[in-house]
Each structure stands twice: as C-alpha cells, then as structure tokens.
Design an enzyme around this catalytic site. Sequence first.
Site, short mmCIF file in Angstrom:
data_model
loop_
_atom_site.label_atom_id
_atom_site.label_comp_id
_atom_site.label_asym_id
_atom_site.label_seq_id
_atom_site.Cartn_x
_atom_site.Cartn_y
_atom_site.Cartn_z
N LYS A 143 0.82 -1.09 0.25
CA LYS A 143 0.00 0.19 0.20
C LYS A 143 0.98 1.37 -0.14
O LYS A 143 0.81 2.17 -0.87
CB LYS A 143 -0.84 0.08 1.15
CG LYS A 143 -1.59 1.12 1.43
CD LYS A 143 -2.08 1.59 2.86
CE LYS A 143 -3.04 2.90 2.89
NZ LYS A 143 -3.27 3.26 4.20
N ASN A 144 2.03 1.36 0.79
CA ASN A 144 2.70 2.67 1.04
C ASN A 144 3.28 2.72 -0.30
O ASN A 144 3.79 4.06 -0.51
CB ASN A 144 3.45 2.61 2.15
CG ASN A 144 2.79 2.49 3.33
OD1 ASN A 144 1.69 3.04 3.45
ND2 ASN A 144 3.54 2.08 4.61
N ASP A 163 -5.46 8.32 9.04
CA ASP A 163 -5.56 7.77 10.23
C ASP A 163 -5.43 8.84 11.32
O ASP A 163 -4.72 9.59 10.95
CB ASP A 163 -4.62 6.70 10.32
CG ASP A 163 -4.87 5.37 9.90
OD1 ASP A 163 -5.86 5.05 9.54
OD2 ASP A 163 -4.16 4.35 9.58
N MET A 223 7.19 7.55 16.70
CA MET A 223 6.77 8.52 15.84
C MET A 223 5.53 9.13 15.92
O MET A 223 5.18 10.16 15.51
CB MET A 223 6.84 7.64 14.21
CG MET A 223 8.38 7.36 14.05
SD MET A 223 8.53 6.67 12.19
CE MET A 223 10.14 6.41 12.17
#
Length: 434
Positions: free
Chosen positions: A22-23, A121, A341
């Site tokens: 996906k990324n 998200d 992160m």
Amino acid sequence: MAAFEVRGGKALRGEITPQGAKNEALQILCAVLLTPEPVTISNIPDIRDVNKLIELLRDMGVKVGRLASDTYIFQAENVNLDYLDTPEFVAQAGSLRGSVMILGPMLSRFGRCQLPKPGGDKIGRRPMDTHFLGLEKLGGKLTLEGTDFYRIKVEGKLKGTHMLLDEASVTGTANILMAAVLAEGTTTIYNAACEPYLQQLCRMLVRMGANIQGIGSNLLTIEGVASLGGTEHRMLPDMIEIGSFIGLAAMTGSEITIKDCQIPELGLIPDTFRKLGIQLEFRGDDIYIPAQSHYEIATYLDGSILTVSDHTWPGFTPDLLSIVLVVACQAKGTVLIHQKMFESRLFFVDKLIDMGAQVILCDPHRATVIGLDQRTSLRGITMTSPDIRAGVALLIAALSAEGTSTILNVEQIDRGYQHIDERLVALGADIRRI
C-alpha cells in the site's frame, strides 16, 4: 458502518499471498503524473485508499485502463488543471492521506498544485512541513489559505539545490524527489528516507529516464532531465501484511506459509519477530511459520527486558508495532513497546486490557506487555477499530480469543488490507462481515 463478527480460538492452516504494498502504491500511482506517456503498474492492492487515489487520478483527467485484477495502465496526457479548483476535488483529496503525493509531480510538470489538508488515520500529528520546505527550496511558492488549504506554484522551472531534510520522511522524500527529477540542475537530498518503497520509486523513475544516484542510501543526487517517458512497474509485496500474518500465525498457534515475500526487502521484520520467540523458516521466497503452542520473548545479553521500537529504515517499521504488541500478549516474558513516531497509536491497548491482556500504557509512546504465556486465553468483546494497523492487531487478538468478538468500523481495516476477511476464512478463520 460494517463490522466483523469473529469466533476465536481456532488454529488456522494453509498458504496466503500478501497484497501489493500500500505505501508504495500511493507514491508510484502519483508518479504517472510526471509523463504524458503510458505507464503500466502491476500488483496494485485492491484496497479502499488505493482505489480512491486511482479514482482521483481519473477525475483529474488521467486515462485509466484495467488490464487485470491487479494491473492498470495510466496515461496522464491531458491532465485537467481546472479540476483542482472544484469542490469535488477538495472533497476527494481531503478524504485521502495519499493525495499529498500529487504535489511534487504536479508542481514539477505543470508548475502548480493545490491541496486541502489530507485525511487519514487518527494516529497523532502528521505535519507536512518536510514536503513544503523541500518544494520551496526547489523554487515553489507556498501560500496557506486558512489552516487547511495549500497552494503552491513556481514561476518558470524548478531549480536544483542542496537540502538537508529535517526528518527522513518517506512521503516527504518521495514528493521532493518527484519534483526534482524535472528540475533544472542538480538536487541533493540529505537525510533522505531509504525505505524499499522509496527505492522502488527511484528505480521506476530511472526507467522513465530520470538520473538518480545513491538509491538505497540517505543521500540522493538527482540530475534534472527535460522530460520522462513511460515504463512498466511491479510493486513489492506488502511488508506490513507479511508481518501481520507472521503475528497471526504465532498468536493463534497456526501453521501458515506466506508466499512470495521478497525476503531481502523485509529488513529487520523477520528478526524482530524471532526476538519474540516466533519460529520462521525461509523456503525460497516463502516464509513458513510452524504451529507453536509456546513462544518466549528474548532478553538482552545482560538479562534486561527487551525493547522493540520503531525507527526510520533500515530500522523497524512503525506500522508493525501494533502487531508486535498484540503478539507479545500471549508470549512468555515481558517487552517494552516504544512507539516514537506517533503519539496516539498505542491508544487501542484499552481494548486488549478488556480482553484480559496484561498491558501497562506508560505514556502515549510506550507500553509494557507482560505475556500470559497461553496460560489464560483472551476473551471476546465488542470493540472499534481506531486505525488501519490497530484494527488488524485487534482482529488477530479476536481470532486468538475465546468466544465471540465484534469489531466495529472495519472500513478502517479495508483501507489497508485487501479482502482480509475472505482471505483469512480461506485459512479456516471464523469471520463474518455484518
């Protein structure tokens, strides 16, 4: 709002093939905007976020043809710049985090782009400063309307320059890279991200005619070219799915073979799961996980408690920390999970605690997991998926639990995992979409 009804406690068995990454897809698809020539891309995952990005490109005027279930041909010959000024574009782009990846290609080829603040998200602050600071250093002029609408343009051509990124952002590096390949002169990007997704983008751009040196390192040197041509590109398998399936096998005591994993591109992922006591066997490019009734978390050489933390590549990916946390719930031993992160990504642990897991949320970035060592099963509950990765972690927990679990808001999971319920049912899982 759809939900999964999951009856847990069943061991699974069989083979599963990971979807395309996906990324990587969110970057690769936007790179088609850099050329008027056809670009064919295969192994595209059939997931909500990627499909919405394809729809956005089509509405912007890109010709899109579907050659197979996972293969598309794109031609950005007649991009409609006026579409950027429509309410429809604002609504589309604002609902999709991946829309940010059109900035670099549009600015580089057409001299302007605009974008509402992208969605995605709710995992904490995700500032776009790296993107815009890099594009401004190349000559882009940024204006901000209100607090959530960006316009960027350039007079003439972008100009190559040296830049030191304030963070090794994958999407930020990709956006700057796609702008730099058509800029005049030489661009050097130091502290560049070097994830496999970014390496894939670089290789694709080189096949299109770009001149990029330092691929795979944190220092990229780009000699701008006048134009780019078409190409063919196949995306990597999704490393996050692969890690999720490893965790699923361990947590449910299942025997699973993950097919076609491109193992050399997985970095620390296999060894990190091995530190949790999970047995893995490489069989060619497949990963075989035997059924295990017990797995024990390693300690450091001095006997102190293991810490698993995320880091920029080649460190461990933050997208798998939710999976590691869940898998540790049934291990023997203790582990500290440190999510550096994103400050909201561990906030799903309250659901695991309700299921019977022993987890201490130390602060927004750290959680300590005391494994149950399979002495006590988790219990099924009703819960809501807060984001893509936590949603799949909760699904794995539900599949291992006694009784029935209901997971609400599974549209979040659909954004990142291709037909996950159907694929797990094929392994023997008891999942029903309701």
